[in-house]
Design an enzyme around this catalytic site. Structure first.
Site, PDB file in Angstrom:
ATOM      1  N   THR A  70       0.793  -1.234   0.000  1.00 29.60           N
ATOM      2  CA  THR A  70       0.000   0.000   0.000  1.00 29.60           C
ATOM      3  C   THR A  70       0.830   1.292   0.000  1.00 29.60           C
ATOM      4  OG1 THR A  70      -0.159  -0.132   2.402  1.00 29.60           O
ATOM      5  CG2 THR A  70      -2.002  -1.050   1.156  1.00 29.60           C
ATOM      6  N   TYR A 125       0.869   1.517  -8.259  1.00 29.48           N
ATOM      7  CA  TYR A 125      -0.031   0.913  -7.254  1.00 29.48           C
ATOM      8  C   TYR A 125      -1.404   0.616  -7.865  1.00 29.48           C
ATOM      9  CZ  TYR A 125      -3.278   0.856  -3.260  1.00 29.48           C
ATOM     10  OH  TYR A 125      -4.288   0.542  -2.375  1.00 29.48           O
TER      11      TYR A 125
HETATM   12  N1  LIG Z   1      -5.270   2.789   2.842  1.00 31.03           N
HETATM   13  C1  LIG Z   1      -6.078   3.318   1.918  1.00 31.03           C
HETATM   14  O1  LIG Z   1      -6.324   4.543   1.866  1.00 31.03           O
HETATM   15  C2  LIG Z   1      -6.773   2.428   0.921  1.00 31.03           C
HETATM   16  C3  LIG Z   1      -7.627   3.000  -0.033  1.00 31.03           C
HETATM   17  C4  LIG Z   1      -8.301   2.176  -0.927  1.00 31.03           C
HETATM   18  C5  LIG Z   1      -8.120   0.814  -0.882  1.00 31.03           C
HETATM   19  N2  LIG Z   1      -7.252   0.268   0.015  1.00 31.03           N
HETATM   20  C6  LIG Z   1      -7.075  -1.193   0.014  1.00 31.03           C
HETATM   21  O2  LIG Z   1      -7.672  -1.694   1.216  1.00 31.03           O
HETATM   22  C7  LIG Z   1      -6.927  -2.824   1.664  1.00 31.03           C
HETATM   23  C8  LIG Z   1      -6.551  -2.632   3.120  1.00 31.03           C
HETATM   24  O3  LIG Z   1      -5.772  -1.452   3.235  1.00 31.03           O
HETATM   25  P1  LIG Z   1      -5.152  -1.014   4.618  1.00 31.03           P
HETATM   26  O4  LIG Z   1      -5.194   0.476   4.652  1.00 31.03           O
HETATM   27  O5  LIG Z   1      -5.759  -1.822   5.723  1.00 31.03           O
HETATM   28  O6  LIG Z   1      -3.628  -1.457   4.390  1.00 31.03           O
HETATM   29  P2  LIG Z   1      -2.399  -1.333   5.402  1.00 31.03           P
HETATM   30  O7  LIG Z   1      -2.831  -0.760   6.702  1.00 31.03           O
HETATM   31  O8  LIG Z   1      -1.290  -0.698   4.652  1.00 31.03           O
HETATM   32  O9  LIG Z   1      -2.025  -2.867   5.678  1.00 31.03           O
HETATM   33  C9  LIG Z   1      -1.494  -3.664   4.664  1.00 31.03           C
HETATM   34  C10 LIG Z   1      -1.367  -5.060   5.210  1.00 31.03           C
HETATM   35  O10 LIG Z   1      -0.815  -5.882   4.170  1.00 31.03           O
HETATM   36  C11 LIG Z   1       0.222  -6.635   4.750  1.00 31.03           C
HETATM   37  N3  LIG Z   1       1.231  -7.026   3.779  1.00 31.03           N
HETATM   38  C12 LIG Z   1       1.976  -6.220   2.994  1.00 31.03           C
HETATM   39  N4  LIG Z   1       2.848  -6.960   2.280  1.00 31.03           N
HETATM   40  C13 LIG Z   1       2.638  -8.251   2.637  1.00 31.03           C
HETATM   41  C14 LIG Z   1       3.229  -9.481   2.269  1.00 31.03           C
HETATM   42  N5  LIG Z   1       4.225  -9.551   1.376  1.00 31.03           N
HETATM   43  N6  LIG Z   1       2.754 -10.629   2.820  1.00 31.03           N
HETATM   44  C15 LIG Z   1       1.755 -10.573   3.734  1.00 31.03           C
HETATM   45  N7  LIG Z   1       1.176  -9.447   4.144  1.00 31.03           N
HETATM   46  C16 LIG Z   1       1.608  -8.296   3.595  1.00 31.03           C
HETATM   47  C17 LIG Z   1       0.822  -5.730   5.803  1.00 31.03           C
HETATM   48  O11 LIG Z   1       1.600  -6.500   6.705  1.00 31.03           O
HETATM   49  P3  LIG Z   1       2.825  -5.860   7.545  1.00 31.03           P
HETATM   50  O12 LIG Z   1       2.207  -5.234   8.751  1.00 31.03           O
HETATM   51  O13 LIG Z   1       3.671  -7.038   7.863  1.00 31.03           O
HETATM   52  O14 LIG Z   1       3.501  -4.867   6.642  1.00 31.03           O
HETATM   53  C18 LIG Z   1      -0.460  -5.169   6.420  1.00 31.03           C
HETATM   54  O15 LIG Z   1      -1.005  -6.083   7.336  1.00 31.03           O
HETATM   55  C19 LIG Z   1      -5.757  -2.985   0.711  1.00 31.03           C
HETATM   56  O16 LIG Z   1      -6.121  -3.930  -0.276  1.00 31.03           O
HETATM   57  C20 LIG Z   1      -5.620  -1.627   0.049  1.00 31.03           C
HETATM   58  O17 LIG Z   1      -5.067  -1.736  -1.248  1.00 31.03           O
HETATM   59  C21 LIG Z   1      -6.592   1.040   0.941  1.00 31.03           C
END
Ligand SMILES: NC(=O)c1ccc[n+]([C@@H]2O[C@H](COP(=O)([O-])OP(=O)(O)OC[C@H]3O[C@@H](n4cnc5c(N)ncnc54)[C@H](OP(=O)(O)O)[C@@H]3O)[C@@H](O)[C@H]2O)c1
Length: 289
Positions: free
Chosen positions: A59, A122
């Site tokens: 992300t 991304y």
């Molecule tokens: N944040 C936003 O504004 C936003 C907006 C639209 C959509 N989304 C989507 O919503 C979803 C959730 O977003 P979020 O904000 O909760 O994301 P986040 O807080 O950045 O968390 C990402 C998660 O993915 C894990 N991860 C990353 N690389 C990995 C790997 N190689 N193997 C296993 N786990 C891995 C991270 O683990 P670690 O803790 O170990 O790094 C973390 O638990 C994602 O699909 C994102 O694309 C997010």
């Protein structure tokens, strides 16, 4: 319902784990060590689950511009493997995705049927992941959301609170529009969708975001309208154009998502963004510095 949740340390994943008892589900949330999305060939689903919610993702939107291969593997390839493994057992998968699959040039909120045209690495990798999930598993929901924040993790809300405590003036982008969406609300909706898929509701792509819309500047102003009196500070919050805050990755100007379909199909609840923000600020402002 027992669900495999990837990304359990992230904003949405943490919300799913915390809210699981209230939502009547059991969550299995292996860490990176056990389920590494950067090594898709190693991905195995645990026994006894009834579905998958893939919140795990690369992300770091700006860093992805220079870490294409890793972002592509985690966001583009791993979701397809999860979806394939789930399909082998006839299990549904909810794949979290993003408004960044759009170019933001539409003037109205985006419909699920609108053409994608990501502006960033991304966004492209997430769009590849969407297609991989659709192709691999007929029992899928691609759930696009936007502007995620939470008490847990790093996000715009927490950054604005921190910067506003340190500085007397904040310059914030005022020409990108979206709906700040609380991870807890996304978690609740994702579980409703997973239960719906289990019960035979239609697969497909669904938009889910909080009600209403604002700009990053509007959000920062709302944060400090609430925080200011509590903290006895009122930093100036000045609007700037996107061009005044250059970043490696290009972002869509319009991130508004039309969410009518997810509400009519799954009966999920959408709160006005201001209400969820107030609830979150009440918690954040009570925290010890
Ligand atoms: N944040 C936003 O504004 C936003 C907006 C639209 C959509 N989304 C989507 O919503 C979803 C959730 O977003 P979020 O904000 O909760 O994301 P986040 O807080 O950045 O968390 C990402 C998660 O993915 C894990 N991860 C990353 N690389 C990995 C790997 N190689 N193997 C296993 N786990 C891995 C991270 O683990 P670690 O803790 O170990 O790094 C973390 O638990 C994602 O699909 C994102 O694309 C997010």
């Amino acid at each position: 319902m027992k669900l495999l949740v990837t990304g359990g340390t992230g904003q949405v994943g943490e919300a799913l784990r915390r809210l699981a008892p209230k939502l009547g589900i059991t969550v299995i949330a292996p860490g990176r060590g056990e389920l590494d999305l950067s090594n898709p060939g190693s991905i195995r689903l645990p026994p006894g689950i009834d579905g998958v919610i893939n919140t795990g993702a690369y992300t770091a939107v700006d860093k992805a511009e220079s870490e294409r291969a890793l972002a592509e593997t985690v966001n583009g390839i791993a979701p397809g493997v999860l979806a394939t493994e789930a399909a082998k057992r006839g299990l549904p998968i909810v794949q979290l995705s993003t408004d960044y699959v759009f170019d933001g040039t539409k003037t109205e909120p985006y419909l699920e049927t609108d053409p994608v045209n990501p502006l960033s690495v991304y966004g492209r990798t997430k769009e590849t992941g969407e297609r991989a999930v659709r192709d691999a598993n007929p029992r899928h929901a691609v759930m696009r959301t936007c502007w995620v924040y939470a008490v847990h993790g790093n996000n715009f809300v927490k950054t604005m609170l921190r910067l506003g405590k340190e500085r007397d003036q904040l310059k914030v982008v005022a020409d990108q529009t979206g709906a700040p969406t609380l991870a807890d609300d996304i978690a609740r909706a994702a579980v409703e969708i997973a239960k719906g898929l289990r019960d035979g509701k239609p697969a497909g792509t669904y938009h889910y975001a909080a009600g209403g819309a604002t700009t990053w500047h509007g959000l920062a102003s709302a944060i400090w309208a609430k925080a200011g009196p509590r903290l006895g500070r009122s930093p100036a919050i000045d609007p700037i154009p996107t061009s005044g805050y250059p970043t490696p990755a290009k972002r869509p100007q319009n991130s508004r998502l039309d969410c009518a379909k997810v509400v009519s199909t799954f009966g999920v609840i959408r709160r006005p963004w201001e209400r969820a923000l107030d609830e979150t600020l009440a918690i954040l402002l009570d925290e010890k510095p």
